[in-house]
Scaffold this motif. Structure first.
Motif, mmCIF file in Angstrom:
data_model
loop_
_atom_site.group_PDB
_atom_site.id
_atom_site.type_symbol
_atom_site.label_atom_id
_atom_site.label_comp_id
_atom_site.label_asym_id
_atom_site.label_seq_id
_atom_site.Cartn_x
_atom_site.Cartn_y
_atom_site.Cartn_z
ATOM 1 N N ASN A 127 0.776 -1.240 0.113
ATOM 2 C CA ASN A 127 0.127 0.012 0.015
ATOM 3 C C ASN A 127 1.053 1.201 0.144
ATOM 4 O O ASN A 127 1.952 1.111 -0.477
ATOM 5 N N HIS A 128 0.409 2.200 0.572
ATOM 6 C CA HIS A 128 1.082 3.521 0.407
ATOM 7 C C HIS A 128 2.437 3.808 1.260
ATOM 8 O O HIS A 128 3.280 4.380 0.842
ATOM 9 N N VAL A 129 2.481 2.997 2.065
ATOM 10 C CA VAL A 129 3.607 2.869 3.132
ATOM 11 C C VAL A 129 4.115 1.580 2.859
ATOM 12 O O VAL A 129 3.953 0.365 3.282
ATOM 13 N N VAL A 130 5.434 1.637 2.270
ATOM 14 C CA VAL A 130 6.172 0.266 1.892
ATOM 15 C C VAL A 130 7.282 -0.224 3.102
ATOM 16 O O VAL A 130 8.013 0.811 3.257
ATOM 17 N N PRO A 131 7.382 -1.326 3.499
ATOM 18 C CA PRO A 131 8.391 -1.533 4.300
ATOM 19 C C PRO A 131 9.658 -1.579 3.647
ATOM 20 O O PRO A 131 9.847 -1.737 2.669
ATOM 21 N N PRO A 132 10.565 -0.863 4.396
ATOM 22 C CA PRO A 132 11.950 -0.837 3.752
ATOM 23 C C PRO A 132 12.674 -2.246 3.205
ATOM 24 O O PRO A 132 13.409 -2.112 2.240
ATOM 25 N N GLU A 133 12.536 -3.129 3.941
ATOM 26 C CA GLU A 133 13.084 -4.337 3.212
ATOM 27 C C GLU A 133 12.434 -4.892 2.089
ATOM 28 O O GLU A 133 13.097 -5.363 1.366
ATOM 29 N N PHE A 134 11.300 -4.088 1.608
ATOM 30 C CA PHE A 134 10.542 -4.319 0.316
ATOM 31 C C PHE A 134 11.144 -3.134 -0.552
ATOM 32 O O PHE A 134 11.223 -3.681 -1.701
ATOM 33 N N LEU A 135 11.185 -2.407 -0.260
ATOM 34 C CA LEU A 135 11.388 -1.166 -0.951
ATOM 35 C C LEU A 135 12.808 -0.969 -1.428
ATOM 36 O O LEU A 135 13.122 -0.692 -2.353
ATOM 37 N N ALA A 136 13.615 -0.916 -0.332
ATOM 38 C CA ALA A 136 15.106 -0.863 -0.576
ATOM 39 C C ALA A 136 15.691 -1.625 -1.820
ATOM 40 O O ALA A 136 16.419 -1.067 -2.686
ATOM 41 N N PRO A 137 15.308 -2.794 -2.090
ATOM 42 C CA PRO A 137 16.031 -3.604 -3.186
ATOM 43 C C PRO A 137 15.582 -2.893 -4.597
ATOM 44 O O PRO A 137 16.191 -2.856 -5.290
ATOM 45 N N VAL A 138 14.364 -2.604 -4.782
ATOM 46 C CA VAL A 138 13.674 -2.015 -5.803
ATOM 47 C C VAL A 138 14.777 -0.600 -6.181
ATOM 48 O O VAL A 138 15.050 -0.236 -7.286
ATOM 49 N N LEU A 139 14.800 0.523 -4.965
ATOM 50 C CA LEU A 139 15.445 1.479 -5.211
ATOM 51 C C LEU A 139 16.940 1.202 -5.713
ATOM 52 O O LEU A 139 17.723 1.878 -6.393
ATOM 53 N N ARG A 140 17.450 0.296 -4.901
ATOM 54 C CA ARG A 140 18.895 -0.137 -4.892
ATOM 55 C C ARG A 140 19.272 -0.429 -6.550
ATOM 56 O O ARG A 140 20.295 -0.229 -7.242
ATOM 57 N N SER A 141 18.334 -1.287 -7.024
ATOM 58 C CA SER A 141 18.537 -1.636 -8.415
ATOM 59 C C SER A 141 18.244 -0.425 -9.514
ATOM 60 O O SER A 141 19.142 -0.367 -10.460
#
Length: 261
Positions: free
Chosen positions: A238-252
């Protein structure tokens, strides 16, 4: 914590975590720099993360009159303090602010817009926004926050619970700043087509599949206006995404390149 002085003399508080390519993290409504600190910690092994308090929040100062341009000047001051160049990530209305900053020609390497809450072009949200602003003028901060969260798609129970949280009512007056950001370039919170067209950097747009439908739709409309952008749907988020899920997407994205799709 450090401070940088913006053009109008406002002191802007910020922190740096990690080392590597600088990335400025821009928080959304009712958030200070601590809201994005877990994400910064998750990325600190590869990047130099800058979290900051937008003016009027946390340890930053404020000066009247407010203007969206002043917030862009705050980001420019941060850029100068960290070496003059960085990627930028914005969440929610922070994504709206990141878009304004990127369209102004500031030297960002990459741009990430995470669910900027632009409304449908055939819906004018100004009346709801005016109700929030009137509640703020009357000093009814908690009610203003509740109304704002209902606008954002929360249930009544969720809005009441969050609005009663520690420190939330104190941040309520800055909702006026977020409305101004989202109205910048297009009235009523609609998609600012001309503004988005000025963003030339590689860009990534993020939308959670469990977010309110208007936010997902906004993501698809935003990516069509950007010159070099991709959209990634975050499955079951949803609107607030846990960092463990979001970080790999941003890192890539930050370590690689982006192709439009």
């Amino acid at each position: 914590m450090e401070h940088v002085t913006s053009v109008d003399g406002t002191a802007i508080a910020y922190e740096r975590l990690g080392s590597g390519e600088p990335v400025i993290l821009v928080p959304g409504a009712l958030c200070d720099r601590n809201a994005l600190k877990p994400l910064a910690l998750a990325l600190a092994g590869e990047f130099d993360l800058i979290t900051y308090d937008r003016r009027g929040r946390g340890d930053s100062g404020d000066n009247a009159p407010y203007g969206v341009e002043r917030e862009v000047e705050d980001i420019a001051a941060l850029l100068a303090a960290i070496g003059g160049q960085a990627a930028i990530y914005g969440h929610s209305s922070g994504a709206g602010l990141a878009a304004v900053a990127a369209s102004s020609g500031l030297p960002f390497t990459k741009v990430v817009l995470h669910e900027p809450p632009y409304g449908p072009d055939d819906v004018d949200s100004s009346e709801d926004g005016a109700q929030v602003l009137e509640l703020l003028r009357e000093g009814r901060n908690q009610e203003a926050v509740e109304h704002f969260l209902l606008m954002a798609g929360m249930t009544q129970a969720e809005a009441v619970e969050l609005a009663a949280g520690p420190g939330v009512a104190e941040l309520a007056p800055t909702l006026a700043y977020d409305f101004a950001v989202m109205d910048y370039g297009a009235p009523g919170g609609r998609l600012p087509v001309e503004l988005l067209a000025k963003i030339t950097q590689p860009a990534l747009v993020l939308a959670g599949t469990a977010s309110p439908p208007f936010m997902i739709d906004a993501g698809y409309r935003v990516v069509k206006q950007l010159r070099a952008a991709a959209l990634i749907e975050l499955a079951d988020q949803n609107h607030v995404v846990p960092p463990e899920f979001l970080a790999p997407v941003l890192r890539s994205f930050l370590q690689g390149s982006v192709s439009r799709r």
